[in-house]
Scaffold this motif. Structure first.
Motif, short mmCIF file in Angstrom:
data_model
loop_
_atom_site.label_atom_id
_atom_site.label_comp_id
_atom_site.label_asym_id
_atom_site.label_seq_id
_atom_site.Cartn_x
_atom_site.Cartn_y
_atom_site.Cartn_z
N ASP A 48 58.74 -70.44 -17.33
CA ASP A 48 59.88 -71.36 -17.45
C ASP A 48 59.47 -72.80 -17.19
OD1 ASP A 48 61.50 -69.18 -18.01
OD2 ASP A 48 62.26 -69.00 -15.94
N MET A 49 58.60 -73.00 -16.20
CA MET A 49 58.19 -74.35 -15.84
C MET A 49 57.38 -75.00 -16.96
SD MET A 49 58.27 -76.82 -13.72
CE MET A 49 58.88 -76.07 -12.21
N THR A 71 65.11 -72.14 -12.87
CA THR A 71 65.67 -72.81 -14.04
C THR A 71 66.82 -73.74 -13.68
OG1 THR A 71 67.06 -70.84 -14.41
CG2 THR A 71 64.99 -71.00 -15.65
N VAL A 112 61.41 -73.70 -7.02
CA VAL A 112 61.90 -74.11 -8.32
C VAL A 112 62.44 -72.90 -9.07
CG1 VAL A 112 60.47 -76.16 -8.62
CG2 VAL A 112 59.56 -73.93 -9.28
N THR A 127 58.69 -67.64 -13.47
CA THR A 127 58.92 -69.04 -13.08
C THR A 127 57.88 -69.95 -13.69
OG1 THR A 127 59.93 -68.34 -10.99
CG2 THR A 127 59.14 -70.60 -11.11
N TYR A 145 52.80 -82.71 -14.62
CA TYR A 145 53.08 -81.55 -13.76
C TYR A 145 51.77 -80.87 -13.43
CZ TYR A 145 54.19 -76.75 -12.46
OH TYR A 145 54.23 -75.55 -11.81
N ALA A 151 59.64 -75.90 -19.74
CA ALA A 151 60.43 -77.08 -19.41
C ALA A 151 59.60 -78.35 -19.56
CB ALA A 151 60.97 -76.96 -17.98
N CYS A 152 58.34 -78.30 -19.18
CA CYS A 152 57.47 -79.46 -19.35
C CYS A 152 57.29 -79.79 -20.83
CB CYS A 152 56.11 -79.19 -18.71
SG CYS A 152 56.13 -79.17 -16.91
N MET A 210 64.97 -77.08 -12.20
CA MET A 210 63.86 -77.71 -12.90
C MET A 210 64.18 -79.11 -13.39
SD MET A 210 61.97 -74.57 -14.87
CE MET A 210 61.28 -73.23 -13.89
#
Length: 300
Positions: free
Chosen positions: A135-136, A108, A106, A132, A121, A139-140, A111
């Motif tokens: 960023d994850m 950006t 994964v 990462t 998640y 994003a969630c 995602m």
């Protein structure tokens, strides 16, 4: 060959969940990034729970040093992509699974597709993959997706859940771009487990080298993590049971047979946490100096 039947395969779960709840789980989608120490165990546990849809991501292959803890690691799978091996193991549990793989991991740029339609998640990324992971979790939060992380520490598990409308991952851990990998590692570890229950029985301190991104692990911790994560996912997806959200966390250590519930308002910016982080950094510096001194005496 025996025919697969969902209700028969997962009937022993009924009782702890109702049959309608079991079929609710069948319709849910879980995204898991990272299929190493904990991620593979998360996937197989959730597949056995009866969840019917998954997105799984990992770019790595099985190697010999994975053998001590990683679900799917075996001599017959050395060199195989983890994402393919774990997909096959999950399908062997439930051949009706809708399981989408992301063999390039994964980032950006991926995602959106990875999190599309996800109900929750579950974090399985390597401990040292900081950007990462940041960023994850961001994003969630932006997409309104609850995020669960359970860290294998020592012979126990440390739980943190992040609610989309609650404290963010970055605010809790106080991770910043100006910090080096060792400082990020200490902040991440101290934030995951403020009680530090696992530190009382570390047998070989030289095995911990955060600057070199190296640390010990146990299979017991990984399996405990999968049980904890599976339970949290069940509660979140079914909307029942107590869910602890950051800045509150839970750590259970099987070796010491202790449970700690923690609350850190402000996360790692909490004065107590700042003190503990400082102590941890000084301890790591001493260990590094001791290693260098031994290395110099051995070569000199």
């Amino acid at each position: 060959m025996n025919a697969f039947d969902y209700d028969t395969a997962f009937t022993r779960t009924v009782g702890w969940v109702t049959r309608p709840e079991l079929h609710t789980l069948r319709e849910k989608r879980v995204a898991i990034a990272g299929l190493g120490g904990v991620g593979g165990s998360h996937l197989l546990t959730l597949a056995r729970l009866g969840i019917g849809h998954f997105h799984i991501a990992d770019f790595d292959h099985f190697e010999l040093h994975n053998m001590n803890r990683q679900a799917g690691a075996s001599m017959s799978r050395l060199g195989q992509p983890k994402v393919e091996a774990l997909r096959d193991l999950a399908l062997d549990i439930n051949p009706e699974l809708d399981i989408r793989i992301f063999p390039e991991g994964v980032s950006t740029t991926r995602m959106d597709a990875f999190l599309e339609g996800a109900d929750v998640y579950v974090d399985g990324l390597d401990f040292f993959v900081f950007q990462t992971r940041r960023d994850m979790f961001a994003a969630c939060q932006q997409r309104g997706i609850p995020a669960v992380t359970v860290a294998p520490l020592g012979m126990g598990a440390a739980l943190l859940n992040f609610h989309p409308s609650g404290m963010t991952f970055d605010k809790y851990f106080d991770l910043r771009d100006d910090l080096d990998d060792e400082a990020l590692s200490v902040r991440f570890m101290m934030g995951l487990a403020p009680a530090m229950l696992h530190m009382g029985y570390l047998a070989d301190p030289d095995a911990v080298d955060l600057a070199a991104q190296r640390g010990p692990s146990t299979p017991m911790a990984c399996e405990l993590c999968a049980g904890v994560a599976g339970t949290e996912v069940l509660k979140i997806l079914l909307g029942r049971g107590r869910v602890t959200w950051a800045p509150r966390g839970v750590q259970y250590d099987a070796y010491r047979q202790r449970l700690a519930r923690t609350w850190r308002p402000g996360g790692n910016r909490n004065p107590l946490q700042r003190l503990l982080i400082g102590i941890a950094l000084r301890r790591l510096a001493r260990l590094r100096d001791q290693r260098l001194a031994r290395s110099s005496s051995e070569t000199g």
